[in-house]
Scaffold this motif. Structure first.
Motif, mmCIF file in Angstrom:
data_model
loop_
_atom_site.group_PDB
_atom_site.id
_atom_site.type_symbol
_atom_site.label_atom_id
_atom_site.label_comp_id
_atom_site.label_asym_id
_atom_site.label_seq_id
_atom_site.Cartn_x
_atom_site.Cartn_y
_atom_site.Cartn_z
ATOM 1 N N UNK A 1 0.830 -1.206 0.000
ATOM 2 C CA UNK A 1 0.000 0.000 0.000
ATOM 3 C C UNK A 1 0.862 1.252 0.000
ATOM 4 N N UNK A 2 1.908 1.254 0.806
ATOM 5 C CA UNK A 2 2.796 2.420 0.850
ATOM 6 C C UNK A 2 3.428 2.683 -0.509
ATOM 7 N N UNK B 1 0.719 9.674 10.498
ATOM 8 C CA UNK B 1 -0.048 9.749 11.744
ATOM 9 C C UNK B 1 -1.472 9.220 11.551
ATOM 10 N N UNK B 2 -2.143 9.657 10.483
ATOM 11 C CA UNK B 2 -3.541 9.266 10.291
ATOM 12 C C UNK B 2 -3.676 7.799 9.881
ATOM 13 N N UNK B 3 -2.727 7.273 9.126
ATOM 14 C CA UNK B 3 -2.775 5.847 8.773
ATOM 15 C C UNK B 3 -2.585 4.984 10.013
ATOM 16 N N UNK C 1 -2.258 -0.960 8.014
ATOM 17 C CA UNK C 1 -2.281 0.501 8.008
ATOM 18 C C UNK C 1 -1.189 1.076 8.893
ATOM 19 N N UNK C 2 -0.908 0.393 10.007
ATOM 20 C CA UNK C 2 0.177 0.834 10.877
ATOM 21 C C UNK C 2 1.511 0.744 10.141
ATOM 22 N N UNK C 3 1.717 -0.353 9.420
ATOM 23 C CA UNK C 3 2.955 -0.519 8.653
ATOM 24 C C UNK C 3 3.066 0.576 7.598
ATOM 25 N N UNK C 4 1.967 0.847 6.893
ATOM 26 C CA UNK C 4 1.968 1.919 5.893
ATOM 27 C C UNK C 4 2.297 3.260 6.549
ATOM 28 N N UNK D 1 6.194 7.761 7.839
ATOM 29 C CA UNK D 1 7.020 8.507 8.787
ATOM 30 C C UNK D 1 8.495 8.342 8.462
ATOM 31 N N UNK D 2 8.892 7.131 8.091
ATOM 32 C CA UNK D 2 10.287 6.898 7.701
ATOM 33 C C UNK D 2 10.642 7.674 6.445
#
Length: 496
Positions: free
Chosen positions: A42-43, A89-91, A380-383, A388-389
């Motif tokens: 997804x990212x 943040x929102x993902x 979604x957390x991984x995305x 952020x990275x």
């Protein structure tokens, strides 16, 4: 795809880890590995927004001649960093609170409207424009808190929800084909194959190889098919660029031959250090009063309504499509955590304005992660963590060209298209609204337009066939709002 309910999925294994139990990974038929792969896919499918958003909102001065961040010259790195920060943040919030595999970032179309139609208004500043974005998000938040947004979602007939998913699949596929320049604008026809009616150039070859590799790995049921193809195509693109020095695509003009054989958006090459400290000067570039002062209450209503309607229904369509693709729709047609999903999306609009990067919203590209096997909020957390990275690894993220990432969008378009068999096309009351919903998303290049056309024609056909009482009253309201949305250009001309 078959519908699934929470009860059908069964309880989590007693030996399941805390991570598994929190995200209900086993209950939804997934694994931690699939969620990580899905989140990364997804990212990579949507990381283009970190590059593209600055080119849209970072290169347009407001009525005072200032750019985002307050300077008299564009500050694209700052817009890129702000875009990545809000998306991250929102993902993560979507993943940890709503626990749904849906990633968010600055909305395309919404940002263009702000850049090209709002900040150019007399007296408008970027801070004032972002203030209007925050107001739009607050209005949506009220609609969610009062239950109206969910009520509208539940009033939509099941066949229209399916049509929304199918149309979104075609829309995603077209986005993939167009962004990779597999299809392009033409002088004699709306679109054509390649740059000149045929497939030429190294970038096109990378896209074709990436797509074929995705198909082969997918039909062979290789875990991580889409992620493997994205990485492989990117490496191939890096090698080709190092040897051929193609550079970025540039259109031909009367005075310049351009660079039609270049890469779409950004060349796959690393320039300088792969690590860079982010510039967050766009944060809090917001003035809640300035926009109202510049264009008046009526003007604010028109702008906020235009942003709201697009944001409102784009998210509905994306949520439905992702849920259908992941078999997350319950037997009663509901989606687990709908209220929380809509609430996070509303907060994302507010956050986008506060971050100075335009309204953030749910991304249809989330379906690529679901196509890779993601079923929970962990994806979604991984995305979000990847976004952020990317604030610190922007040069590395920029190495992934459209041509390497977009084959995944085309494959996901196919997967979402398969839902069309669930629509009864022998019933004209369903067939015509479904047809218009499906075709107008890609043809008008707008999720909102497709949904609006489906709503309006569904209500109209029911009325003329004497079945007006069978239509939920909310759909009448929504249909009228869509009529106003379609005519907003004429309305703006009259009252602004």
């Amino acid at each position: 795809m078959s519908a699934a309910s929470s009860s059908d999925l069964g309880p989590a294994s007693p030996s399941a880890s805390g991570l598994d139990r929190f995200f209900e990974i086993s209950r939804r038929g997934s694994t931690v590995g699939r969620e990580i792969r899905g989140g990364l896919v997804t990212f990579f499918a949507m990381c283009y927004i970190v590059v593209l958003n600055p080119l849209i909102i970072g290169t347009v001065p407001d009525s005072t001649g200032h750019y985002l961040g307050g300077g008299t010259a564009p500050n694209l790195p700052a817009v890129a960093a702000g875009t990545a920060l809000i998306a991250g943040i929102m993902s993560i919030l979507m993943g940890t609170w709503a626990r749904f595999p849906l990633a968010l970032a600055t909305g395309l179309g919404l940002n263009a409207y702000v850049a090209y139609s709002v900040v150019s208004l007399p007296g408008m500043t970027w801070a004032g424009a972002m203030g209007l974005v925050v107001l739009e998000g607050l209005v949506i938040l009220v609609l969610v808190m009062t239950g109206l947004r969910r009520a509208i979602f539940e009033a939509v007939p099941p066949f229209l929800k399916t049509a929304i998913g199918v149309g979104l699949g075609l829309f995603i596929a077209f986005v993939g084909l167009f962004n990779a320049r597999f299809v392009t604008h033409a002088a004699a026809t709306p679109v054509q194959l390649g740059n000149d009616g045929s497939l030429t150039g190294w970038p096109t070859l990378v896209f074709v190889i990436g797509l074929l590799l995705t198909i082969v790995l997918w039909v062979r049921r290789v875990p991580g098919a889409m992620l493997i193809s994205i990485v492989a195509a990117t490496l191939l693109a890096v090698v080709i660029e190092a040897v051929e020095h193609l550079g970025a695509f540039a259109p031909a003009t009367d005075a310049d031959a351009g660079n039609p054989g270049g890469w779409s958006l950004n060349p796959p090459a690393l320039s300088g250090s792969p690590i860079a400290l982010p510039d967050l000067s766009t944060l809090f570039t917001v003035d809640l009063v300035g926009g109202v002062t510049a264009i008046g209450v009526i003007g604010v209503i028109v702008v906020v309504f235009s942003l709201l309607l697009a944001d409102f229904f784009d998210t509905m369509g994306t949520m439905v499509a992702v849920a259908q693709a992941g078999d997350l729709v319950q037997e009663d047609g509901d989606i687990p955590g709908t209220q929380r999903i809509l609430l996070v999306d509303s907060l994302a609009a507010v956050a986008g304005g506060i971050g100075g990067v335009s309204s953030a919203t749910a991304y249809a590209e989330s379906a690529t992660g679901v196509g890779e096997g993601a079923r929970t909020g962990l994806a979604s957390v991984v995305t979000g963590l990847a976004f952020l990275a990317s604030m610190f690894l922007a040069p590395v993220v920029a190495m992934v060209p459209y041509e390497a990432a977009t084959p995944a969008l085309v494959m996901v378009g196919f997967l979402m298209m398969t839902q069309i068999v669930d629509i009864d096309f022998s019933d004209v009351e369903k067939a015509i609204p479904a047809f218009l919903t499906i075709i107008l998303m890609p043809f008008a290049y707008s999720i909102t337009v497709g949904i609006g056309a489906g709503f309006v024609t569904y209500v109209l056909i029911r009325i003329v066939r004497g079945r007006a009482r069978e239509v939920h009253w909310l759909l009448y309201v929504v249909a009228l709002l869509f009529v106003a949305y379609f005519l907003r250009g004429a309305i703006e001309h009259l009252i602004v």
